[in-house]
Design a protein around this motif. Structure first.
Motif, PDB file in Angstrom:
ATOM      1  N   UNK A   1      62.552 -68.010 -52.039  1.00 45.27           N
ATOM      2  CA  UNK A   1      63.935 -68.468 -51.909  1.00 45.27           C
ATOM      3  C   UNK A   1      64.076 -69.398 -50.717  1.00 45.27           C
ATOM      4  N   UNK A   4      61.850 -72.442 -51.146  1.00 42.43           N
ATOM      5  CA  UNK A   4      62.326 -73.495 -52.043  1.00 42.43           C
ATOM      6  C   UNK A   4      63.446 -74.308 -51.394  1.00 42.43           C
ATOM      7  N   UNK A   5      64.269 -73.660 -50.582  1.00 37.39           N
ATOM      8  CA  UNK A   5      65.318 -74.404 -49.863  1.00 37.39           C
ATOM      9  C   UNK A   5      64.683 -75.400 -48.899  1.00 37.39           C
ATOM     10  N   UNK A   7      61.711 -76.733 -49.183  1.00 31.37           N
ATOM     11  CA  UNK A   7      61.106 -77.805 -49.978  1.00 31.37           C
ATOM     12  C   UNK A   7      62.154 -78.820 -50.395  1.00 31.37           C
ATOM     13  N   UNK A   8      63.324 -78.297 -50.847  1.00 26.65           N
ATOM     14  CA  UNK A   8      64.408 -79.195 -51.265  1.00 26.65           C
ATOM     15  C   UNK A   8      64.838 -80.086 -50.109  1.00 26.65           C
ATOM     16  N   UNK A  11      62.322 -82.846 -49.567  1.00 25.50           N
ATOM     17  CA  UNK A  11      62.410 -83.920 -50.571  1.00 25.50           C
ATOM     18  C   UNK A  11      63.502 -84.901 -50.161  1.00 25.50           C
ATOM     19  N   UNK A  12      64.647 -84.362 -49.735  1.00 25.89           N
ATOM     20  CA  UNK A  12      65.768 -85.221 -49.364  1.00 25.89           C
ATOM     21  C   UNK A  12      65.420 -86.051 -48.131  1.00 25.89           C
ATOM     22  N   UNK A  14      62.479 -86.930 -47.016  1.00 24.57           N
ATOM     23  CA  UNK A  14      61.403 -87.874 -47.286  1.00 24.57           C
ATOM     24  C   UNK A  14      61.928 -89.117 -48.002  1.00 24.57           C
ATOM     25  N   UNK A  15      62.935 -88.916 -48.848  1.00 25.78           N
ATOM     26  CA  UNK A  15      63.432 -90.035 -49.654  1.00 25.78           C
ATOM     27  C   UNK A  15      64.073 -91.102 -48.780  1.00 25.78           C
TER      28      UNK A  15
ATOM     29  N   UNK B 296      72.075 -81.288 -54.404  1.00 27.34           N
ATOM     30  CA  UNK B 296      70.773 -81.838 -54.003  1.00 27.34           C
ATOM     31  C   UNK B 296      70.001 -82.327 -55.219  1.00 27.34           C
ATOM     32  N   UNK B 300      68.791 -86.170 -56.004  1.00 28.96           N
ATOM     33  CA  UNK B 300      67.353 -86.458 -56.020  1.00 28.96           C
ATOM     34  C   UNK B 300      66.865 -86.873 -57.410  1.00 28.96           C
ATOM     35  N   UNK B 303      67.928 -90.351 -58.038  1.00 30.15           N
ATOM     36  CA  UNK B 303      67.133 -91.312 -57.258  1.00 30.15           C
ATOM     37  C   UNK B 303      65.795 -91.561 -57.952  1.00 30.15           C
ATOM     38  N   UNK B 358      58.806 -77.889 -58.546  1.00 32.80           N
ATOM     39  CA  UNK B 358      58.250 -76.807 -57.730  1.00 32.80           C
ATOM     40  C   UNK B 358      59.264 -76.274 -56.739  1.00 32.80           C
ATOM     41  N   UNK B 359      60.143 -77.180 -56.271  1.00 34.29           N
ATOM     42  CA  UNK B 359      61.145 -76.717 -55.316  1.00 34.29           C
ATOM     43  C   UNK B 359      62.203 -75.861 -56.000  1.00 34.29           C
ATOM     44  N   UNK B 362      61.620 -71.936 -57.877  1.00 34.91           N
ATOM     45  CA  UNK B 362      61.698 -70.661 -57.168  1.00 34.91           C
ATOM     46  C   UNK B 362      63.053 -70.407 -56.550  1.00 34.91           C
ATOM     47  N   UNK B 363      64.001 -71.300 -56.851  1.00 36.00           N
ATOM     48  CA  UNK B 363      65.316 -71.189 -56.220  1.00 36.00           C
ATOM     49  C   UNK B 363      66.130 -70.110 -56.915  1.00 36.00           C
ATOM     50  N   UNK B 364      66.371 -69.030 -56.222  1.00 41.46           N
ATOM     51  CA  UNK B 364      67.031 -67.898 -56.881  1.00 41.46           C
ATOM     52  C   UNK B 364      68.503 -68.166 -57.156  1.00 41.46           C
TER      53      UNK B 364
END
Lengths: 150, 568
Positions: A1, A4-5, A7-8, A11-12, A14-15, B296, B300, B303, B358-359, B362-364
């Motif tokens: 959990x 993944x936050x 990672x998200x 991503x933002x 890096x863009x 988000x 993304x 984009x 992948x991100x 797993x996001x609950x």
């Protein structure tokens, strides 16, 4: 959990910034873009192939006088498919790169072309001069089964 | 090319003949993958029962045609697909003008509900015994007894306006309140009016009125446009899958006229179809995130999607409505210098999509919002003939690209992604898997693309009286185009069925028992597009208290998943 936050967020980050500066900076369309139609009046000999194939009926042909054929382009309804460009035997009609066509005046989106024709001795209808007839048979009207209007 | 098994052909012929009891007037095989039966109308129901019950045929659509100028009668066609056998089956009956009715098949095939109501509205053949014979296609103020798809009806006729008309809607079950959604609503791509029957915050049923946006393109196609003008009209049926509709139409005409499309053109069509699927699925993923308040993913995926749009612009000259298709092939070639750029962009899109997948996987929070929401059972998905990702997410492994290969899919077969759960989360997973598979398909197609011409040389007129049926797998499901050729260089009948048509019919089952806040994402998970919202109001029947929610409030509700008076 939590992973993944994270990672998200990555991503933002890096863009970075991806939006363009348009309209503050000019934006060129890609080559081959289908924009506003342009007509080279000197090349057109009035075969009417473009009016024949236009899906949106933007191009209207009328034989106002014996020697004169009027071609009107109501291109505010144009769908920019480019069929007219494709069938024009003289490449008189072309799709330009211009895409900023917004206007307050509908007359800005209207073009009118008058072509002098050779009238037929028997029926009186307008035809392009005889020398051009072969060229006309070559492209605009070869479309018969594929696109001509009966 | 997948070959059609002769045993399957015999099996279908036997099944129809056995049920038809001698009422089968003719059985022909006009195309290698199509069987056509002309049946007396009394035996139609029995033949349909035979196909559906014994051979598990899947209903596609019904086509009602006014053939009075040719044969003196109306004709009703039911189209079926036998996915395992790669076969289409057409059951045709003629219905006389004096006695315009045919037995309804909706109780055998629930998915035929709208199709039957549509031919009743369009040409005036009554489906006898239809469980829900309300108006579907025509506007509520359209006069009775005027049928727009009859040949003697002029395409530019405008009926007089009627006053005080309202849609005929069902009464809610006793004790339930009505919650209208629409006609304008954020998760619907066109105006559609839903009435949710609610008890507290639980939906116990729903009713719908659609076709507010009916534009009469089928009438235009058979009375004004010509064969080669229709691809540009077909392209504008949908803003996202335009190329799919124009390909589908062109393939139907090509099939009817027996035109062989050059191999290179079939490859380029495949590439464009897959590019369209890539950007459509990315768009959907973003919007699904938007509905549940996960911005988000919206920012993304959009984009990542944008370079695909630029690529399409470079290939075809436009972001959307490519204008590339024509009957017989393509108008614009795929330039060799674009190919490295195409591969590079695809590589980037794939990398970023995998990163996003992948991100979020797993996001609950995302799972909590989509798992178990809008569940469509396998059995009901088959019954209402749901297509595309909603079907595959319910374990129905159908994909027109595999079942009825067109373009170059016989040489580069796609992998069907299926899930069993049938909920919104399963639809997310199916779409992500398809998206990645589409990238692989474009790569495979680019590696194998042959040189050569891109358009067939058509010298003869398209012969009248032939028919062509084409099915193309759009991102939302399969699009079906049926063309009956005619004189005057235009089709005699052109029938379009968009993928949302069967999918929306599954909505009542999907929202039943759901929470009000789950309705937007359930609608959205079918992938209709999203327009701006007006409002949503709830009426409590016992007190007649009306509460009007703005679109923003409703979206907020969907995001927080709270309801007025609800305990969540």
């Amino acid at each position: 959990m939590f992973l993944s936050k994270l990672r998200e967020a990555l991503i933002c980050l890096k863009a970075g910034r991806v939006t363009l500066d348009y309209p503050l900076a000019p934006q060129e369309p890609k080559p081959g873009f289908r924009g506003k139609i342009t007509i080279d009046a000197d090349l057109c000999f009035g075969c009417g192939g473009c009016a024949n194939v236009c899906p949106a009926n933007v191009i209207v042909l009328s034989d106002t006088e014996q020697h004169r054929r009027t071609i009107e382009f109501y291109w505010r309804r144009c769908t920019y498919c480019g069929r007219c460009e494709e069938v024009c035997p003289e490449k008189a009609i072309r799709l330009s790169q211009q895409f900023e066509t917004a206007t307050n005046d509908p007359q800005d989106m209207y073009m009118r072309l008058e072509v002098f024709m050779g009238p037929c001795q028997r029926c009186g209808r307008c035809f392009p001069p005889p020398t051009a007839l072969d060229r006309m048979m070559n492209t605009g009207f070869r479309e018969g089964p594929r696109g001509g209007r009966a | 090319m997948s070959t059609v098994d002769q045993a399957a052909v015999t099996r279908v012929k036997d099944a129809v003949a056995a049920r038809g009891n001698g009422a089968v007037l003719s059985a022909t095989q006009p195309h290698p993958d199509t069987l056509r039966f002309v049946i007396e109308k009394n035996a139609m129901r029995a033949a349909v029962a035979g196909l559906v019950k014994e051979l598990r045929a899947r209903f596609l659509i019904s086509v009602g045609t006014d053939q009075r100028p040719l044969t003196g009668d109306f004709s009703i066609l039911h189209l079926f697909s036998l996915d395992q056998d790669h076969l289409y089956v057409l059951l045709e009956s003629s219905v006389s003008e004096k006695d315009p009715w045919i037995e309804s098949i909706t109780d055998l095939v629930p998915g035929a509900n709208w199709a039957e109501r549509e031919f009743r509205d369009a040409i005036g053949v009554r489906p006898d015994g239809h469980p829900d014979p309300r108006r579907l296609l025509l506007a509520d103020d359209w006069p009775e007894g005027v049928f727009p798809l009859r040949r003697d009806f002029p395409y530019n006729y405008k009926p007089p306006r009627a006053e005080n008309v309202r849609p005929q809607m069902l009464e809610p079950p006793k004790g339930a309140s009505v919650l209208p959604i629409g006609p304008f609503f954020p998760v619907l791509e066109e105006p559609a009016y839903w009435r949710m029957f609610v008890e507290g915050e639980t939906v116990v049923g729903c009713d719908t009125r659609i076709f507010y946006n009916h534009r009469g393109i089928e009438k235009l196609g058979d009375s004004v446009m010509t064969y080669n003008e229709i691809p540009y009209l077909a392209e504008r049926i949908c803003g996202i899958c335009g190329f799919i509709h124009s390909t589908c139409y062109c393939q139907a005409v090509e099939k009817a006229a027996g035109i062989e499309v050059p191999r290179r053109a079939r490859y380029i069509r495949t590439i464009m179809l897959e590019l369209e699927r890539i950007h459509s699925h990315l768009l959907w993923l973003g919007i699904a995130g938007h509905i549940i308040g996960f911005e988000t993913i919206l920012m993304q995926t959009w984009r990542v999607r944008e370079p695909v749009m630029w690529l399409c612009e470079e290939i075809s000259g436009n972001r959307k409505t490519y204008g590339m298709n024509t009957v017989g092939g393509l108008r614009r070639n795929l330039a060799n210098q674009i190919m490295p750029k195409l591969l590079e962009t695809l590589g980037r899109v794939e990398k970023e999509t995998v990163a996003i997948r992948d991100a979020v996987i797993g996001d609950t929070t995302l799972q909590a919002r989509t798992k178990g929401v809008g569940t469509l059972t396998n059995e009901w998905a088959k019954q209402v003939c749901v297509v595309g990702p909603p079907a595959r997410a319910s374990g129905v492994a159908i994909d027109a690209r595999v079942d009825h290969p067109y373009a170059a899919y016989d040489e580069i077969p796609p992998r069907i992604a299926t899930e069993e759960a049938g909920d919104t989360w399963a639809r997310v997973l199916v779409r992500i898997a398809e998206l990645l598979d589409s990238i692989r398909l474009v790569r495979d197609a680019l590696a194998a693309i042959p040189p050569g011409p891109i358009c067939a040389d058509i010298k003869e007129e398209i012969p009248p009286g032939r028919f062509g049926l084409s099915v193309v797998e759009a991102p939302r499901g399969e699009a079906v185009h049926f063309v009956l050729t005619g004189g005057d260089n235009r089709p005699y009948r052109w029938r379009v069925r968009a993928p949302t048509y069967p999918n929306l019919q599954a909505m009542p089952a999907m929202v039943e028992g759901a929470n009000i806040a789950d309705v937007p994402i359930t609608l959205g998970s079918l992938d209709p597009c999203f327009s701006c919202t007006e409002r949503l109001e709830t009426i409590d029947r016992t007190t007649n208290e009306v509460r009007v929610y703005s679109g923003a409030e409703l979206l907020e509700m969907s995001r927080r998943r709270v309801c007025p008076g609800g305990a969540r």
